[in-house]
Design a protein around this motif. Structure first.
Motif, PDB file in Angstrom:
ATOM      1  N   VAL A 157      53.942  52.757  34.032  1.00 14.84           N
ATOM      2  CA  VAL A 157      53.411  52.269  35.307  1.00 14.84           C
ATOM      3  C   VAL A 157      51.976  51.766  35.117  1.00 14.84           C
ATOM      4  CG1 VAL A 157      52.831  52.896  37.676  1.00 14.84           C
ATOM      5  CG2 VAL A 157      54.902  53.813  36.608  1.00 14.84           C
ATOM      6  N   GLN A 158      51.697  50.603  35.679  1.00 13.60           N
ATOM      7  CA  GLN A 158      50.348  50.028  35.662  1.00 13.60           C
ATOM      8  C   GLN A 158      50.008  49.540  37.062  1.00 13.60           C
ATOM      9  OE1 GLN A 158      50.412  46.915  32.745  1.00 13.60           O
ATOM     10  NE2 GLN A 158      50.412  48.314  31.000  1.00 13.60           N
ATOM     11  N   VAL A 159      48.771  49.846  37.501  1.00 10.52           N
ATOM     12  CA  VAL A 159      48.298  49.407  38.813  1.00 10.52           C
ATOM     13  C   VAL A 159      46.909  48.796  38.618  1.00 10.52           C
ATOM     14  CG1 VAL A 159      47.686  50.068  41.155  1.00 10.52           C
ATOM     15  CG2 VAL A 159      49.622  51.169  40.018  1.00 10.52           C
ATOM     16  N   THR A 160      46.744  47.545  39.004  1.00 10.39           N
ATOM     17  CA  THR A 160      45.466  46.848  38.852  1.00 10.39           C
ATOM     18  C   THR A 160      45.146  46.081  40.128  1.00 10.39           C
ATOM     19  OG1 THR A 160      46.561  44.919  37.867  1.00 10.39           O
ATOM     20  CG2 THR A 160      45.758  46.626  36.356  1.00 10.39           C
ATOM     21  N   LEU A 161      43.987  45.424  40.115  1.00 10.64           N
ATOM     22  CA  LEU A 161      43.589  44.509  41.179  1.00 10.64           C
ATOM     23  C   LEU A 161      43.363  43.128  40.568  1.00 10.64           C
ATOM     24  CD1 LEU A 161      40.984  46.628  43.172  1.00 10.64           C
ATOM     25  CD2 LEU A 161      43.282  46.053  43.923  1.00 10.64           C
ATOM     26  N   SER A 162      43.420  42.113  41.391  1.00 11.70           N
ATOM     27  CA  SER A 162      43.102  40.781  40.892  1.00 11.70           C
ATOM     28  C   SER A 162      41.612  40.726  40.532  1.00 11.70           C
ATOM     29  CB  SER A 162      43.422  39.729  41.956  1.00 11.70           C
ATOM     30  OG  SER A 162      42.567  39.888  43.074  1.00 11.70           O
ATOM     31  N   THR A 163      41.263  39.808  39.643  1.00 10.87           N
ATOM     32  CA  THR A 163      39.870  39.694  39.204  1.00 10.87           C
ATOM     33  C   THR A 163      38.937  39.407  40.368  1.00 10.87           C
ATOM     34  OG1 THR A 163      40.657  38.841  37.072  1.00 10.87           O
ATOM     35  CG2 THR A 163      38.339  38.489  37.623  1.00 10.87           C
ATOM     36  N   GLN A 164      39.355  38.537  41.291  1.00 15.90           N
ATOM     37  CA  GLN A 164      38.511  38.197  42.431  1.00 15.90           C
ATOM     38  C   GLN A 164      38.287  39.406  43.338  1.00 15.90           C
ATOM     39  OE1 GLN A 164      41.193  36.601  41.467  1.00 15.90           O
ATOM     40  NE2 GLN A 164      40.534  34.531  40.871  1.00 15.90           N
ATOM     41  N   ASP A 165      39.370  40.157  43.595  1.00 19.42           N
ATOM     42  CA  ASP A 165      39.226  41.337  44.461  1.00 19.42           C
ATOM     43  C   ASP A 165      38.342  42.394  43.810  1.00 19.42           C
ATOM     44  OD1 ASP A 165      40.755  40.185  46.376  1.00 19.42           O
ATOM     45  OD2 ASP A 165      42.587  41.307  45.925  1.00 19.42           O
ATOM     46  N   GLN A 166      38.480  42.568  42.504  1.00 16.54           N
ATOM     47  CA  GLN A 166      37.650  43.549  41.824  1.00 16.54           C
ATOM     48  C   GLN A 166      36.175  43.161  41.889  1.00 16.54           C
ATOM     49  OE1 GLN A 166      38.906  46.532  40.303  1.00 16.54           O
ATOM     50  NE2 GLN A 166      36.713  46.909  40.542  1.00 16.54           N
ATOM     51  N   GLU A 167      35.877  41.866  41.728  1.00 11.70           N
ATOM     52  CA  GLU A 167      34.488  41.414  41.818  1.00 11.70           C
ATOM     53  C   GLU A 167      33.940  41.628  43.229  1.00 11.70           C
ATOM     54  OE1 GLU A 167      34.546  37.386  40.578  1.00 11.70           O
ATOM     55  OE2 GLU A 167      34.736  37.849  38.428  1.00 11.70           O
ATOM     56  N   ARG A 168      34.763  41.365  44.237  1.00 11.74           N
ATOM     57  CA  ARG A 168      34.299  41.586  45.615  1.00 11.74           C
ATOM     58  C   ARG A 168      34.010  43.066  45.867  1.00 11.74           C
ATOM     59  NH1 ARG A 168      38.885  38.199  46.577  1.00 11.74           N
ATOM     60  NH2 ARG A 168      38.275  36.033  46.975  1.00 11.74           N
ATOM     61  N   LEU A 169      34.885  43.919  45.415  1.00 10.03           N
ATOM     62  CA  LEU A 169      34.675  45.357  45.617  1.00 10.03           C
ATOM     63  C   LEU A 169      33.428  45.835  44.883  1.00 10.03           C
ATOM     64  CD1 LEU A 169      38.321  46.722  45.351  1.00 10.03           C
ATOM     65  CD2 LEU A 169      36.930  46.493  47.412  1.00 10.03           C
ATOM     66  N   ASP A 170      33.190  45.310  43.685  1.00  5.44           N
ATOM     67  CA  ASP A 170      31.978  45.689  42.947  1.00  5.44           C
ATOM     68  C   ASP A 170      30.720  45.254  43.695  1.00  5.44           C
ATOM     69  OD1 ASP A 170      33.567  46.772  40.974  1.00  5.44           O
ATOM     70  OD2 ASP A 170      33.466  45.022  39.667  1.00  5.44           O
ATOM     71  N   LYS A 171      30.742  44.053  44.265  1.00  2.00           N
ATOM     72  CA  LYS A 171      29.584  43.580  45.019  1.00  2.00           C
ATOM     73  C   LYS A 171      29.365  44.423  46.267  1.00  2.00           C
ATOM     74  CE  LYS A 171      29.802  38.748  43.489  1.00  2.00           C
ATOM     75  NZ  LYS A 171      30.006  37.331  43.910  1.00  2.00           N
ATOM     76  N   LEU A 172      30.463  44.747  46.963  1.00  2.00           N
ATOM     77  CA  LEU A 172      30.336  45.568  48.160  1.00  2.00           C
ATOM     78  C   LEU A 172      29.789  46.955  47.823  1.00  2.00           C
ATOM     79  CD1 LEU A 172      33.628  44.656  50.060  1.00  2.00           C
ATOM     80  CD2 LEU A 172      31.305  44.019  50.679  1.00  2.00           C
ATOM     81  N   ALA A 173      30.264  47.501  46.715  1.00  3.81           N
ATOM     82  CA  ALA A 173      29.757  48.817  46.305  1.00  3.81           C
ATOM     83  C   ALA A 173      28.269  48.753  45.984  1.00  3.81           C
ATOM     84  CB  ALA A 173      30.550  49.311  45.097  1.00  3.81           C
TER      85      ALA A 173
END
Length: 354
Positions: A162-178
């Motif tokens: 099993v693998q669970v990831t996020l798209s690159t764009q969503d991950q960048e947005r979450l990093d900026k929000l954090a």
């Protein structure tokens, strides 16, 4: 044997009922002895009898285990707790049929297995935050690692790898929000600290001149003379901090400013500005005008009359010809002594005493 016991019992009962007492007592004794001997013989025969194993029953061998089929799914979007942020789910699905036979034209067991796994996975991901993809992957690996029947009852399925990831764009947005959230917390902390400091200075330290003097005395390790010299400054600060009129005679003039109220440039664009900063660092107080007069005279003597006039204008000095002879050399005054001696020595001594 049962028949013999039955007949013997009937005869014994008849003797007891109709025969004289002596006869049936004898018959009872004989019967008891006979029964005991018979029981002993039976026990002896059964104890020495060889045990005969029952014939082995032929049982059919168990059916061979059914090898599960595999179906790989890649990057399937599954909803998260946050709208518009989907997890990307990948796994290898293992499934096996529950029914021995079906019409393959009517049932697609692989599709049923995939749908069952995705439903189980979605029930978890839609309650998880998108920023915890790695943690969700481990959780799904444990939950989907057990075989369960699908809703139709045709197949049972589980998942591995099993693998669970996020798209690159969503991950960048979450990093900026954090990062923004963290910066905001720091900014809020700094703002509260600054506000607390302002309240302390405004409501406690500078609420009046007396409080300011006591605070300054403590800050300067009981240097009373320095505190006394700064009373004018403290009175000015406390009055301004409380929007009150500065008391008469307590106004403090910063050496950074001339008598005309002109503020020097902070980038040192002109010699006069540099001199103003230099005078501020020296903090000459009462000797400032005398020292500035001497500097202007020296500058004029070295062939810079324009700069000397600018210094005199900037600091509101009188006409230098009234205090110095224009023909005096840079090393002596009108009396032939150095400009830092004669009648100015007393000023310099006072400055050193301070």
């Amino acid at each position: 044997m049962i028949y013999a016991f039955t007949v013997g019992g009937i005869l014994l009962a008849g003797l007891i009922a109709f025969a004289p007492r002596g006869i049936w007592l004898t018959a009872v004794g004989v019967t008891v002895v006979a029964v005991a001997v018979l029981l002993f013989k039976l026990w002896e025969r059964n104890g020495t009898h060889d045990y005969i194993e029952p014939e082995a029953v032929d049982t059919p061998p168990p059916p061979p285990p059914i090898e599960p089929c595999e179906q790989r799914v890649e990057q399937v979007p599954l909803p998260s707790q946050e709208e518009d942020y989907d997890f990307l789910f990948s796994a290898t699905i293992l499934w096996s049929p529950l029914k021995q036979s079906w019409d393959s034209t009517l049932v697609n067991p692989a599709a049923l297995a995939v749908d069952a796994i995705l439903r189980r996975a979605r029930a978890i991901t839609e309650r998880r935050e998108p920023g915890r993809a790695a943690l969700v992957a481990h959780e799904l690996a444990g939950v989907l690692g057990t075989t369960q029947d699908d809703a139709s009852g045709y197949v049972q399925a589980m998942a591995k790898s099993v693998q669970v990831t996020l798209s690159t764009q969503d991950q960048e947005r979450l990093d900026k929000l954090a990062m923004v959230r963290k910066d905001r917390v720091v900014w809020e902390h700094d703002r509260k600290y600054e506000q607390s400091k302002r309240d302390y200075l405004g409501e406690d330290v500078l609420k009046d001149t007396g409080s300011a003097v006591v605070w300054w005395l403590v800050k300067n390790d009981d240097h009373v003379e320095k505190t006394v010299n700064d009373i004018g400054l403290l009175a000015t600060l406390s009055s301004v901090a409380n929007n009150k009129e500065i008391p008469q005679g307590a106004a403090y003039t910063s050496p950074l400013f001339g008598h005309n109220g002109e503020e020097p440039s902070m980038n040192g664009a002109s010699p006069t500005d540099s001199l103003a900063a230099f005078l501020c660092a020296l903090d000459l107080r009462e000797q400032r005008d005398l020292f500035t007069h001497q500097i202007a005279h020296l500058v004029r003597s070295y062939g810079q009359p324009d700069v000397a006039e600018e210094i005199e204008r900037r600091f509101g000095l009188a006409d230098p010809t009234t205090a110095y002879d224009a023909d005096v050399s840079p090393d002596t005054n009108a009396s032939g002594s150095a400009p830092f001696q004669d009648d100015q020595d007393s000023h310099w001594e006072d400055g050193h005493d301070e």
